[in-house]
Every structure is written in structure tokens, then in C-alpha cells.
Design an enzyme around this catalytic site. Structure first.
Site, short mmCIF file in Angstrom:
data_model
loop_
_atom_site.label_atom_id
_atom_site.label_comp_id
_atom_site.label_asym_id
_atom_site.label_seq_id
_atom_site.Cartn_x
_atom_site.Cartn_y
_atom_site.Cartn_z
N ARG A 59 -59.40 18.24 -5.54
CA ARG A 59 -59.01 19.22 -6.41
C ARG A 59 -60.64 19.74 -6.83
NH1 ARG A 59 -56.48 19.11 -12.28
NH2 ARG A 59 -55.79 21.28 -12.16
N HIS A 63 -61.16 23.57 -7.02
CA HIS A 63 -61.77 24.40 -8.45
C HIS A 63 -63.37 24.79 -8.33
CE1 HIS A 63 -58.25 23.18 -11.30
NE2 HIS A 63 -57.83 23.55 -9.82
N ASP A 64 -64.16 24.44 -7.72
CA ASP A 64 -65.48 25.02 -7.46
C ASP A 64 -65.29 26.36 -6.64
OD1 ASP A 64 -68.27 24.99 -7.39
OD2 ASP A 64 -68.45 24.03 -5.48
N VAL A 67 -64.09 29.49 -8.04
CA VAL A 67 -64.60 30.10 -9.10
C VAL A 67 -66.01 30.70 -8.81
CG1 VAL A 67 -65.34 30.14 -11.40
CG2 VAL A 67 -63.50 28.95 -10.71
N ASP A 71 -70.29 26.74 -5.29
CA ASP A 71 -71.58 26.62 -5.60
C ASP A 71 -71.97 25.31 -6.52
OD1 ASP A 71 -70.28 27.59 -7.70
OD2 ASP A 71 -71.54 29.39 -7.80
N SER A 73 -70.64 25.12 -9.39
CA SER A 73 -70.63 25.44 -10.91
C SER A 73 -69.80 24.57 -11.64
CB SER A 73 -70.29 27.14 -10.73
OG SER A 73 -68.88 27.24 -10.15
N ASN A 91 -58.69 23.37 -16.25
CA ASN A 91 -59.52 22.08 -16.03
C ASN A 91 -59.59 21.36 -17.18
OD1 ASN A 91 -60.58 23.20 -13.64
ND2 ASN A 91 -62.29 24.02 -14.62
N PRO A 163 -55.37 29.64 -10.07
CA PRO A 163 -54.05 29.91 -10.30
C PRO A 163 -53.36 28.95 -11.14
CG PRO A 163 -54.20 28.99 -8.21
CD PRO A 163 -55.73 29.05 -8.75
N HIS A 193 -51.33 19.00 -2.47
CA HIS A 193 -50.47 18.32 -3.34
C HIS A 193 -49.75 17.10 -2.72
CE1 HIS A 193 -50.61 21.80 -6.61
NE2 HIS A 193 -51.85 21.23 -6.25
N ASP A 238 -46.20 14.36 -5.05
CA ASP A 238 -45.05 14.23 -4.01
C ASP A 238 -44.71 12.66 -3.75
OD1 ASP A 238 -46.87 12.73 -2.30
OD2 ASP A 238 -46.59 13.90 -0.48
N THR A 240 -45.24 10.25 -1.92
CA THR A 240 -46.40 9.55 -1.55
C THR A 240 -47.62 9.86 -2.01
OG1 THR A 240 -46.37 10.70 0.51
CG2 THR A 240 -44.78 8.83 0.65
C1 HEM Z 1 -51.62 27.13 -5.00
C2 HEM Z 1 -52.23 27.11 -6.11
C3 HEM Z 1 -52.22 25.78 -7.08
C4 HEM Z 1 -51.86 25.41 -8.20
C5 HEM Z 1 -51.00 26.44 -9.09
C6 HEM Z 1 -52.17 24.19 -8.63
C7 HEM Z 1 -51.97 23.47 -9.60
C8 HEM Z 1 -52.33 22.41 -10.11
C9 HEM Z 1 -51.73 21.52 -11.10
C10 HEM Z 1 -51.10 21.92 -12.58
C11 HEM Z 1 -52.09 20.29 -10.93
C12 HEM Z 1 -51.84 19.14 -12.19
C13 HEM Z 1 -53.02 18.99 -13.01
C14 HEM Z 1 -52.90 18.18 -14.14
O1 HEM Z 1 -51.70 17.89 -14.69
O2 HEM Z 1 -53.94 17.59 -14.82
C15 HEM Z 1 -52.74 20.21 -9.72
C16 HEM Z 1 -53.20 18.87 -9.33
C17 HEM Z 1 -53.92 18.86 -7.85
N1 HEM Z 1 -54.16 19.82 -7.13
FE1 HEM Z 1 -53.54 21.72 -7.26
N2 HEM Z 1 -53.04 23.67 -7.30
C18 HEM Z 1 -52.97 24.64 -6.50
C19 HEM Z 1 -53.72 24.44 -5.32
C20 HEM Z 1 -54.44 23.36 -4.81
C21 HEM Z 1 -55.29 23.32 -3.80
C22 HEM Z 1 -55.35 24.37 -2.89
C23 HEM Z 1 -55.65 22.15 -3.70
C24 HEM Z 1 -56.43 21.54 -2.61
C25 HEM Z 1 -56.80 21.85 -1.36
C26 HEM Z 1 -55.16 21.37 -4.82
C27 HEM Z 1 -55.06 19.95 -5.07
C28 HEM Z 1 -54.70 19.44 -6.06
C29 HEM Z 1 -54.89 17.93 -6.37
C30 HEM Z 1 -55.21 16.90 -5.23
C31 HEM Z 1 -54.33 17.62 -7.51
C32 HEM Z 1 -54.07 16.44 -8.06
C33 HEM Z 1 -55.36 15.94 -8.89
C34 HEM Z 1 -55.43 14.46 -9.39
O3 HEM Z 1 -54.55 13.68 -9.47
O4 HEM Z 1 -56.38 14.24 -10.00
N3 HEM Z 1 -54.32 22.22 -5.61
N4 HEM Z 1 -52.75 21.36 -9.19
#
Ligand code: HEM
Ligand SMILES: *[C@@H]1O[C@H](CO)[C@@H](O)[C@H](O)[C@H]1NC(C)=O
Ligand SMILES: *[C@@H]1O[C@H](CO)[C@@H](O)[C@H](O)[C@H]1NC(C)=O
Length: 319
Positions: A59, A63-64, A67, A71, A73, A91, A163, A193, A238, A240
Site C-alpha cells: 500500500r 500511495h507513493d 501522489v 518519488d 514523497s 493516510n 481515491p 486488497h 478478503d 484470506t
Molecule cells: C481502487 C481504489 C482504492 C481504494 C478506494 C482503496 C482504499 C483502501 C482502504 C480504505 C484501505 C483500508 C485502510 C485502513 O483502514 O487503514 C485500504 C487498504 C489497503 N489497500 Fe487499498 N485502496 C485502493 C486501491 C489499492 C491499490 C491499487 C493497492 C495496491 C496495489 C491497494 C493496496 C491496499 C492494501 C495492501 C491494503 C491493506 C494495508 C494494510 O493492511 O496495512 N489498494 N485500501
């Protein structure tokens, strides 16, 4: 040489420097061949200690990149010159893994005997390694390298470019489009996810108010996520959450997407995104192929190269 020949050469050189043509999988092969193995071993250690950290590192790279490009940031602490990205809404109290990045940076600079590996590249490599460790060798790809680190970060850019989980399908599409990414990238990258967790406050509205959710799935989530309080209680994204697999997509087909934005990808209406969700749910190979190529595409977003930016010593600070 004539002045027009010089002009052509200078133009060519600046074209090369300003594009990502300089990113190559071999960037550190000569300057520091130990760099990639050292990074992988620190990532492996960190995942052994805590499985979720692989998700957190993936993640961080996302997030890098979203934005102002990949880089580094996202790693910068606030300074008197700028407010960084760590306190932006997507963040704050959410993004994690910074101390593992510090550990990697210290280990890799020690192995290379000088700071030659950028923090932006460390994020790209750590994300790739996390996915391969939690998903298997079919998810391994040659990560393109040679990014340099930004000297600035922007809280407001993080707020506008990342997003939120409340986004509709069309908002997700246009957000990804603004980053040069298409529907396939959106569906494949949302497969991120397949690992990790989300806080109650990111899915509360979905489990109490939405109808395109499996009722027993919603009922069981309400136990960990009450109407009031428990904002930071975690649920897996998910079924798993420590395995990179295609369960995320199967869950979407059964209306068991955790976030509103996840379920937006599948409505069973025969849109391109519905078809991709169906394909990935049945074919781990198709998912691995498209996820890897979209990760490379995301990793190519506006990198600083050549003499742009810098190589940081401490990933949290500019030099
Ligand atoms: C499509 C738009 C996306 C939205 C709206 C989104 C939103 C979120 C949100 C709300 C969380 C939970 C954060 C929290 O409760 O602290 C999350 C977690 C996560 N996101 Fe996304 N995400 C998106 C795309 C992505 C992409 C493109 C990736 C990586 C390729 C990604 C990887 C992750 C991962 C791995 C987590 C879990 C992080 C952890 O357990 O520390 N997400 N995301
Ligand atoms: C703030 O910017 C000035 C001018 O660019 C620079 O000299 C200084 O080191 C910066 N301060 C920090 C804390 O980054
Ligand atoms: C459900 O939706 C209503 C109306 O938009 C809103 O006021 C309420 O806060 C939502 N409930 C939860 C638990 O999010």
C-alpha cells in the site's frame, strides 16, 4: 560538430532524462549487486515477524505513486517548508510500514557502503517482494529501477489524488484515468486488497446501509464494527488476508467485498470490470499476468530520474 548536431543531441538527452526510459531492471547491477537480495531479506524477516506488514508495504508504494509519481514523497515527515502526506485523510492513522523502510534503507546503504538506492526504488522493490513472498513465484516480476527521491511532499496533493473507499465506479475510473491507468489496471490493482486489513470506519456505512452486500457477511462484520465506536477495529479485506490469491475477486462475485469501492468493480452487469472480476476469480494465472503488468505501469508513474531529485540518506528527510 555543428550547432544543429549539438541541438539534436541535447534534445535527445533531455527526452531520455524526462521520460521513464531510464528505468531499467539492471539499474543497481553494477553499482550495488547486493541491493536487491538485501532488501528482500529484510522484507522476509519483517513478514515473518508480522504477516500484515507485506500488505502495508504494498500500500505504501501505491500511495507513493498516486501522489506526484513514485518519488518517495509518502515517506517524508512534515518540515517547516511543507506539510507532508502522512497526515492526509487517506493516510492518517492508517498507512504503516515506515520503520521497515528505515530498516531496509540502513541495511542496503551498509551493504552498498554508500547511499545509492533511492527510497522510491526501495518502495517499489519491497512491494514486489511482499507480493511474491505472500503469493508465490508466479507473482514475481522484474521491477524497473532508477527512480530518485523527491525533495518535497504535499498533504493537499495526497488528499486530492488518492481515491477514498466511498468512490463510485465512475469516480474510480476517472481517478485511475487521471493517473494514466485504465479499467483493467483498476480491476487488477484493486487485487492488492487480496492482502491486508481495513478499519471499521472505512466500511461502516457499507455494512449498515448498503444492499449489494451478502446479508450474513454484513451481519458478521457488524459484530466487529458497531454503529458507534470501534472505529479502528480491523477486518480482513478478503477471506484470506495473508495470501496473495484470487479470493478477493471470488468474494466480490458473492457480494462480499469489504469496501464500497471494492464492490463497485462487480455488479454482475456484464461491464468490462464485471468480466475481469469473473476472469480473475477463475484464473490465478490471468490475475498474476495482469497484476504484474499493472504494477509495472503504476511504478512508471512520473519517476524522477537522471539528475532530478536526490538519493536520500534517511527516507523520512530530504538531504
Ligand atoms: C481502487 C481504489 C482504492 C481504494 C478506494 C482503496 C482504499 C483502501 C482502504 C480504505 C484501505 C483500508 C485502510 C485502513 O483502514 O487503514 C485500504 C487498504 C489497503 N489497500 Fe487499498 N485502496 C485502493 C486501491 C489499492 C491499490 C491499487 C493497492 C495496491 C496495489 C491497494 C493496496 C491496499 C492494501 C495492501 C491494503 C491493506 C494495508 C494494510 O493492511 O496495512 N489498494 N485500501
Ligand atoms: C527549507 O527550505 C530551505 C530553502 O530551500 C532549505 O535551505 C532548508 O534546508 C529547508 N528546511 C528543511 C527543514 O527542509
Ligand atoms: C446510513 O445512512 C444515513 C443516511 O445517509 C447516515 O446518516 C448514517 O450515518 C449511515 N449509517 C452508518 C452506520 O453509516
Amino acid at each position: 560538430m555543428t550547432s544543429s548536431q549539438i541541438f539534436v543531441m541535447v534534445t535527445l538527452a533531455s527526452l531520455l532524462i524526462s521520460s521513464n526510459a531510464l528505468l531499467t531492471p539492471h539499474f543497481y547491477d553494477k553499482v550495488c549487486p547486493q541491493a536487491l537480495p538485501v532488501i528482500k531479506s529484510v522484507v522476509k524477516e519483517a513478514i515473518l515477524k508480522e504477516k500484515r506488514i507485506g500488505a502495508s508495504l504494498l500500500r505504501l508504494h501505491f500511495h507513493d505513486c498516486f501522489v506526484n509519481g513514485c518519488d518517495g514523497s509518502v515517506l517524508l515527515d512534515d518540515t517547516k517548508n511543507f506539510t507532508g502526506e502522512k497526515t492526509a485523510l487517506p493516510n492518517i492513522n492508517s498507512i504503516r510500514g515506515f520503520s521497515v523502510i528505515d530498516e531496509i534503507k540502513a541495511a542496503v546503504d551498509k551493504a552498498c557502503k554508500r547511499p545509492v538506492v533511492s527510497c522510491a526504488d526501495i518502495l517499489a522493490i519491497a512491494a514486489r517482494d511482499s507480493v511474491a513472498i505472500l503469493g508465490g513465484p508466479q507473482l514475481f516480476y522484474n521491477v524497473l529501477l532508477g527512480r530518485r527521491d523527491a525533495r518535497r511532499a504535499s498533504k493537499s496533493a495526497a488528499n486530492t489524488n488518492l481515491p477514498p473507499p466511498t468512490f463510485s465506479f465512475s469516480q474510480l475510473i476517472s481517478n485511475f484515468k487521471s493517473h494514466g491507468l485504465d479499467v483493467k489496471d483498476l480491476v487488477a490493482l484493486s487485487g492488492g486488497h487480496t492482502i491486508g486489513f481495513a478499519k471499521c470506519n472505512t466500511f461502516r456505512n457499507r455494512i449498515y446501509n448498503e444492499t449489494n452486500i451478502d446479508p450474513s457477511f454484513a451481519a458478521s462484520l457488524r459484530k466487529t464494527c458497531p454503529r458507534k465506536g470501534g472505529d479502528s477495529n480491523l477486518s480482513p479485506l478478503d477471506a484470506t488476508p495473508t495470501k496473495v490469491d484470487t479470493t478477493y475477486y471470488r468474494d466480490l462475485i458473492y457480494k462480499k467485498g469489504l469496501l464500497h469501492s471494492d464492490q463497485q468493480l462487480f455488479e454482475g452487469k456484464g461491464r468490462e470490470s464485471d468480466k475481469l472480476v469473473q476472469l480473475y476469480s477463475k484464473s490465478p494465472l490471468a490475475f498474476a499476468r495482469d497484476f504484474k503488468s499493472s504494477m509495472i505501469k503504476m511504478g512508471n508513474m512520473k519517476p524522477l530520474t537522471g539528475t532530478q531529485g536526490e538519493i536520500r540518506i534517511n527516507c523520512r528527510r530530504v538531504r
